[in-house]
Design an enzyme around this catalytic site. Structure first.
Site, PDB file in Angstrom:
ATOM      1  N   GLU A  79      11.134   6.871 -17.353  1.00 15.78           N
ATOM      2  CA  GLU A  79       9.779   7.394 -17.585  1.00 15.78           C
ATOM      3  C   GLU A  79       9.227   6.855 -18.909  1.00 15.78           C
ATOM      4  O   GLU A  79       8.058   6.479 -19.008  1.00 15.78           O
ATOM      5  CB  GLU A  79       9.809   8.920 -17.617  1.00 15.78           C
ATOM      6  CG  GLU A  79      10.151   9.559 -16.273  1.00 15.78           C
ATOM      7  CD  GLU A  79      10.374  11.059 -16.407  1.00 15.78           C
ATOM      8  OE1 GLU A  79      11.468  11.454 -16.867  1.00 15.78           O
ATOM      9  OE2 GLU A  79       9.465  11.818 -16.056  1.00 15.78           O
TER      10      GLU A  79
ATOM     11  N   SER B  13      17.306  19.455 -17.863  1.00 12.23           N
ATOM     12  CA  SER B  13      16.116  20.270 -18.101  1.00 12.23           C
ATOM     13  C   SER B  13      16.522  21.523 -18.856  1.00 12.23           C
ATOM     14  O   SER B  13      17.627  22.032 -18.674  1.00 12.23           O
ATOM     15  CB  SER B  13      15.505  20.655 -16.756  1.00 12.23           C
ATOM     16  OG  SER B  13      14.756  21.849 -16.865  1.00 12.23           O
TER      17      SER B  13
ATOM     18  N   HIS C 273       0.847  -1.211   0.000  1.00  7.51           N
ATOM     19  CA  HIS C 273       0.000   0.000   0.000  1.00  7.51           C
ATOM     20  C   HIS C 273       0.876   1.252   0.000  1.00  7.51           C
ATOM     21  O   HIS C 273       0.498   2.268   0.578  1.00  7.51           O
ATOM     22  CB  HIS C 273      -0.916   0.036   1.222  1.00  7.51           C
ATOM     23  CG  HIS C 273      -1.836  -1.131   1.353  1.00  7.51           C
ATOM     24  ND1 HIS C 273      -3.122  -1.126   0.889  1.00  7.51           N
ATOM     25  CD2 HIS C 273      -1.648  -2.356   1.913  1.00  7.51           C
ATOM     26  CE1 HIS C 273      -3.704  -2.288   1.175  1.00  7.51           C
ATOM     27  NE2 HIS C 273      -2.826  -3.053   1.779  1.00  7.51           N
TER      28      HIS C 273
ATOM     29  N   LYS D  34      18.833  19.836 -12.667  1.00  6.07           N
ATOM     30  CA  LYS D  34      18.079  18.584 -12.824  1.00  6.07           C
ATOM     31  C   LYS D  34      18.851  17.422 -13.460  1.00  6.07           C
ATOM     32  O   LYS D  34      19.671  17.616 -14.344  1.00  6.07           O
ATOM     33  CB  LYS D  34      16.815  18.835 -13.668  1.00  6.07           C
ATOM     34  CG  LYS D  34      15.755  19.634 -12.985  1.00  6.07           C
ATOM     35  CD  LYS D  34      15.175  19.003 -11.736  1.00  6.07           C
ATOM     36  CE  LYS D  34      14.394  17.765 -11.970  1.00  6.07           C
ATOM     37  NZ  LYS D  34      13.134  17.954 -12.669  1.00  6.07           N
TER      38      LYS D  34
END
Lengths: 395, 395, 395, 395
Positions: free
Chosen positions: C291, C278, C155, C284
Site C-alpha cells: 500500500e 490490525s 477493463h 488481519k
C-alpha cells in the site's frame, strides 16, 4: 476588426496563438455577457452616457443576441477573438453608435471577469442540483439494500461485516460534505467585479457598482478594483478544488463498483447499457463508463493544477496568463456535471446480488466481534485480541 | 455501427461520455493508423489470412483514405467513435470482405497504441526541428549582440556584469540539453507494440512483429504484450516531461523578455507585431504572446499531471482510463510546437537597446571585481569582501 | 557566523525561515562538497592563489571532514545554515587563513550546484544498481513461474489467458525502459557547473573548468555560467520525472500484487514479514508495504510538481526559490531507492499459488481463441466474433 | 512492542518503510490524542468497561503525558511506530491493566483520524489568527500610504494610475475571501469520527458518539463509519486547497514587493533584517524571505497534489496509503503559518518611497483619463480611444 486594431498588421499566427480556442469556449459566456451588458447599459443610462433611446436600442440588440444564442445561431468567429468583441461588433453593425458607446466605463478585463462569474454562479447551481439528484438516488438504492450484508474491507482485505446500506450510505454523507463546500464557494465568489475596469477602476466617471450588482444578482460589490482583478484565477482555482472534491467521490464509487462487479466478487452487476464490448474478445462486457469516471477525477485535478500553476508568481494587475484559466475551469465544470449526471442512472440501474453478498460473509469477518464478546465477559481487550488472533492463525 | 455493437441499445449519453472528443483528436492519427494498417495487412498476406488480391484492395482503400485525409476530407463522425472504426467502416463499405478481415490478429488496443507511437515519433521529430530552429535563431541574435553589456541579476537584484551574448547564449545551451533528452525519449519509445492485441498477444496465429516493425520503421519489437500495453500512459507521461522541460525554457525566456522590455528597464524592445493593445487604454502595447508563452508552461505541466494521475493505481492490462491520456499528450505537443514556432520570430525580431543596456551598468555591479583585484593583491577573499562591502554601504 | 554577516542583526525567525531544514538535508552533501572543494583548491593552487603548503592544509582539513562525516560525526548546526558554511568554518577555525581563501573564485551558488550534481550522479548510479537488482529478481521469479497460467484482465474483467511469466516479465521489460531513460538523464546532467560563480562567472581570475571537471569526474564543462545556474531546478525536475517513471512500475506491481493476493483471487501470497496486523481485528494480515509503495508513487509525483512549480516564471540568474528544489529532489531519490530495495525481496519472497491460478482459467478466457480458430477455418473475423459472442451470452 | 506484534519477526527495513517519520510527525498529535483518549475513557466508564478507579488512573496517566509533552519530554521512539502506541505503552507500563483496556471500542484507524481532526481544528484556528493579524497589518500600512500615487500595471506595462492604498488594500480584501473559505472548511471538518473504528464501527458494544463529540468539542457526529474513514484524505486535500489559496496571496505580495524594490523601480524598501547577503558579492542585499515565500506557494501546491494523488482509485475502507497524507498536510500547515507570521512584519517594516512613486507617474498613465474626458464631452468611446491612442503613438 480587433478592438485594439490601430492599423498595425498582426501576423496570423500571433492571432491564433493569442486567441486560441476562446472563440469556441465563449459560447458558454454569451448569455452571461449579454446579461452583464444590459446591467452596464442601464447604469450608463443613469449616468447620462446613454440616452433613453440608446438604452432601448442596446437592450433590443442584446436581447436579439440572447435569442440567437439560445438557438445556437450566434456565431463567434476566430477573427472576433472572443464573445465580447463579437457582441460589440454585432451591436455596432446593426445599431450603430450605441455599439461604440457600450464599452464606456468598462474594460475587456472586467467585462470578461463579470461574465465568467455569472457563468460560474450558474454552473455551481447546476452542479449542486446534479449532486443532490445523485445523492437522492444513492439514498434510495442504499435504503432498498440497507440490510444486505457485505464484507467490509480494510487494506483490501476482508475486515469486518458491514451492509450495502452502510457502504452506499457513506457516499450520501460524502455528498453532503460536498454540498457544504459548494455553498461556501458560491458565497465566496458572489461579488460584483464590474467597474474594476482594466484593474484600476474607471477614471473621470463614477460607476455605480451597487446598481449593476443588483441588476445581475450579485449580493456584494468588489470595492477594490485590484482585488477584483486578482481574484481572477484565484477564485477559479478554488472552484476547481471543489470540483476535484466532488469528483473524488465519483472516483471512489467507480472504484468500488468495478471491484465489486468483477467475476471474483460479483456483489453487484452493472446496468448493461453502461458497459461496452471489445473489438477482439467476443465475450467481454466492460465497465468503460466507470473507468472513465475514475480517470476523469485525475483530469479535473490536472485542470486544477493548470490554474494553480498559471496564477503563481504574477505581479498585481491583469496579466494575459489569466486568460488560460478559463478553459481548465470550464472543462472541469463540464466533466463534473457530465460525470454526476451519468453516475446517477448507474446507481439506479445497478443490481445487488444478495446471494453472492451473503456467501462472501466468511467467519474471519467476525473475529473482532468474538474478541469483543470476550471483553464483555471481562477480559482486557489486548488479551482477547491475542486469543482470537491465535485462532485465526496466519494473521 | 460500433465494433462492439451486438444489439444492445446503448444510451446516447453513454456514447458521448465514452467517446468524448476522440473523433476530433483522431484526425491526428488517421495517417498513422493507415500506415500501421498497411503494415498489418502485408503481414496478414504473408500469413495467408489475406489473398494477394485482398491485400491489393486493402492497400488501395487505405491509400484512398490517406489521400482524403491529407486534403482534410476524411471525416470521423461522433458515431464512428474513433478513427480506427471510421477506417474499418470505410473499407468494409467500399471494399467489402477485406474490411472485415483487416482486424484479424489485432485488437483496437494495440491498433490505437501503434498509431499513437507513430504519431509520437513524428511529433518528436517535428518538435526537434522547431527546437533546433529556435536554437539557431537564438545563437544568431546572441552572436550579434555578444558584446553588449547587461546587468546580471541574482535574487532579482543587480549582481555582476554580463553581456547580452551570455544571457541569450544560456538558452542556446539549454536547448542543447533538451535535444539530448528528446533523443533519449525518441529512442525509448521506438518499439513496435503491434501484435500485443488486447494486452495478451494473439492466440492461434503467429504474428510477425519484426516484419511490421520494419514496415513501420520501428527499430525494436515489444516482445512482451503486457509490457506493450502497460507502456501506454507511461511513455506518454515521459514525453510530457520532455515537453515540460522544453516549455520551461520558453517560460524563462518569456519572463526575461517581459521584464527587460518594461519601461523601467528598456533593455529590449519586442517586435510590434507580437504585441496587442488594450480595449480601454489607448497607449498600451502588451506582450500578450510572451505572457501566453509563460502561462503555457503551466498548461503543459497540468497535462503532464493528468497523465501521471490517470495511470496510477491501475492493474495490469488495458484499462479504459488510458484513453484519457491521449488528449493531454496531443495538447502538450501542439502547445510546445506552436510556442517554439512563435518564439523563434520573437527572438529574431527583438531589438536590443544598446544605450539603455550601457546606462544600466552601475558601479555596484563591479564590487566583486574590486574585491577580486584586492585578492590578486594578496588579501584573503573574506577580508577583501568585507572591505568592499563596507564601501557599498553594508547592503 | 553567517558568510554574509556584516553586522546587521538578523531576526531569529528569518534565519529559521531561510535556512529551513537545509542543515539536515546537507548531511547528504558533505562528502560531495569536500570532493568539489578539493578539486577547487587544486585549481587555486595551479592559479597561484594557494601555495603548496596551503593546498596541503586545505586537503588535510577536507579529508578530516570526509572521515568525520563518514562516521556520522560532522555536525551541521542550524546556525551554520548549510554544509558549505559548516565546512568553511571548520577549515577556518582549525587551519586558519586557508579557510578564508578557499572561497576565492567561487560563489555559494556554484558550490551548492556542484555538490548537488555530484550527489545526483551518485544517487542515479545507486538507483540504477537497485533497479537492476529488482529487474534481475523479477526475471528469476518470472522464469520460475513461466508456465503457470493466469487470467489476463482488461477493463478489470477476465479477458484472455496469459501466464505468470508474461505478467512478471512485463515488469522486466518496463525496468529496461527505465534504465534507458536513467542513462540519458545521467548523461544530460554530467556537466561541470563549477566556475559559474553567482551566475555570471568569475571576474579578474581565469578559472580552469576543465581541470576541475577532470578532478571531479564530469565529462563535460558548462561553458556558459548562466546556463549552469539556470539548469538548477531544470535538471532536478527531469531527474524527478525519471524517478516518477520508476515509481510507476512499483505502483503497478504493488497494485497487481494486492489484488492478486486478495482472498477472492489468491493467485499469490505475500511474504508474511512484509505484512502487518490490525490493532482491532485479530485475524488481519495487511499488505502495508505494498500500500505504501503504491502511495509513494504519488508522493514522488508531488515532489516533482513542487520543483516544476518553483522554477516557473523566474528571471534568469540565481533566485533563492531554487533552494527549495533540493528537498523534493532528495526526498524523491530516498523514496525511490528505498522502495526498489524493499520490492526486490517482496518479489523473491512471494508465493505463486499454482492451483488457484489454474482454477481461475475459466472458459470465457478462451473465446478469442475460439473465434480465431473459426477464422483459420476461413470465416472473416467480424463474423467469427459475432458467432462466439452469442455463445458467451451477448455479454 | 508493536500493537500487531503476534510473534512474527518483522524485518527492520519493513518497520522503517512502514513507520517512516510518523514517530516525528506525531509530536504534533500527542496532545490531541490524549484529549481524545480522555473523552474515549469517559465513555468507556459510562459503558461500564472501565471502573471509576480505572478511569481515574487513565485520566491521570493521560494528564501526565500531556504535561510531559508540553515540556517536550514525551518521547516517541521509532520502535513505538507512532504516538498512539507510545501513549498506550506508557499507560500500560505505568498504570497496568487500564492501558490494556483503553483501546476497547476503537481502532487505531479512528484514533488517528480523531487526533488528526482535533489537530486540524486547532491548526485552522491558529492559521485564522495569523491571517487576521496579517490582514490588520496590511490595512494599517495601506491606510498610512493611502494617497501615495503608484503606477498601475497590466501585462507588466504601465497602465493607469493607482495608489499604494489600493494596491495593498487589494490584499486586505483577498484575505477576507480566505477567511470566508477557512470558516467553511472548519465547519466541514467539524465532525466527530470517533467510533468508526477500523472503518465499520464497533461490534457488540454501543458507543456513544454524541458524548465523545461533546467532550472533544465537535459540533456534529459522523453517523456512518465508512463515511468517517473515507473522509480521511478528502478533508485533508480540501484543507490543503485552502492553504494553497492563502499562500497564493503571499506569493502575489512577495512578487510585487520584489519587483517594486528592484533598483529600477524603488517604490518600496524592504526591512534590512529580512534580507540576506551574498557569499561572493559584497554589495548585495537580497530579498531571500520574499523569494522563499514565493516559492513556498508551489511547495504547498505540491503537498496538495500528493494528497490528491494518494487518495485516488482507492477502494472504500481504510487503506494504509492514507497514512501518507499526514505529512503533506502538516507540512502545508507549518509552511502557511510560518509564512503568514513572517510576512506580517515584512509589511509593517517596509518603507514606501514616496518620491520615487511620484516620479514614476508618467503621462501615458493618464491616457484613459484623457479619453474619458473626451467621452464626457460627448465623443463615443471608441473614437476617443483612437484619438488618444494616436497621440501616444507607439501603442
Amino acid at each position: 476588426m480587433k478592438l485594439w486594431d490601430k492599423g498595425v498588421s498582426v501576423d496570423k499566427a500571433v492571432e491564433q496563438f493569442t486567441v486560441g480556442n476562446d472563440y469556441e469556449l465563449d459560447k458558454h459566456l454569451v448569455k452571461h455577457d449579454c446579461r452583464a451588458s444590459i446591467a452596464h447599459a442601464r447604469m450608463l443610462k443613469k449616468m447620462g452616457v446613454l440616452s433613453k433611446e440608446e438604452l432601448r436600442k442596446t437592450e433590443a440588440g442584446l436581447q436579439e443576441i440572447l435569442e440567437l444564442s439560445a438557438k445556437g445561431k450566434f456565431a463567434i468567429l476566430p477573427e472576433d477573438e472572443d464573445c465580447h468583441t463579437a457582441i460589440e461588433n454585432f451591436l455596432t453593425k446593426k445599431y450603430g453608435e450605441v455599439g461604440k458607446k457600450i464599452h464606456t466605463c468598462r474594460s475587456r478585463n472586467d467585462q470578461v471577469l463579470t461574465a465568467l462569474r455569472l457563468y460560474e454562479k450558474e454552473a455551481l447551481s447546476d452542479t449542486k442540483k446534479l449532486l443532490c439528484d445523485f445523492q437522492k438516488q444513492l439514498g434510495e438504492t442504499a435504503t432498498k439494500n440497507s440490510t444486505v450484508p457485505l464484507p467490509g474491507y480494510t487494506h483490501m482485505q476482508k475486515a469486518m461485516p458491514t451492509t450495502v446500506g452502510v457502504w452506499l450510505g457513506s457516499f450520501v454523507h460524502a455528498a453532503a460534505d460536498d454540498v457544504l463546500f459548494l455553498n461556501a464557494v458560491a458565497k465566496m465568489i458572489d461579488q460584483n467585479p464590474l467597474g474594476s475596469a482594466a484593474s484600476f477602476g474607471v477614471p473621470v466617471f463614477a460607476v455605480d457598482k451597487k446598481m449593476t450588482a443588483k441588476e445581475m444578482g450579485f449580493s456584494r460589490v468588489m470595492e477594490n478594483p485590484l482585488h477584483a482583478q486578482m481574484s481572477r484565477g484565484k477564485f477559479e482555482m478554488t472552484i476547481a478544488s471543489l470540483l476535484t472534491q466532488i469528483m473524488l467521490d465519483m472516483n471512489h464509487l467507480a472504484t468500488d463498483l468495478m471491484l465489486f462487479s468483477m467475476q471474483e466478487f460479483g456483489f453487484v452487476s452493472l446496468p448493461v447499457e453502461f458497459c461496452t464490448g471489445s473489438s477482439i474478445m467476443p465475450q467481454k462486457k466492460n465497465p468503460d463508463v466507470l473507468e472513465l469516471a475514475r480517470a476523469k477525477y485525475h483530469v479535473v485535478v490536472g485542470e486544477e493544477m493548470k490554474i494553480k500553476g498559471i496564477v503563481g508568481n504574477l505581479m498585481s494587475g491583469y496579466n494575459r496568463d489569466m486568460q488560460l484559466t478559463k478553459e481548465p475551469l470550464m472543462n472541469a465544470f463540464e466533466i463534473t456535471k457530465f460525470t454526476l449526471s451519468i453516475m446517477t442512472p448507474v446507481v439506479s440501474g445497478m443490481t445487488v446480488n444478495v446471494e453472492k453478498c451473503k456467501k462472501a460473509m466468511t467467519p474471519e469477518l467476525y473475529a473482532t466481534e468474538e474478541a469483543y464478546k470476550l471483553v464483555k465477559g471481562d477480559l482486557p481487550f489486548r488479551e482477547a485480541y491475542r486469543l482470537v488472533g491465535e485462532k485465526y492463525g496466519g494473521s
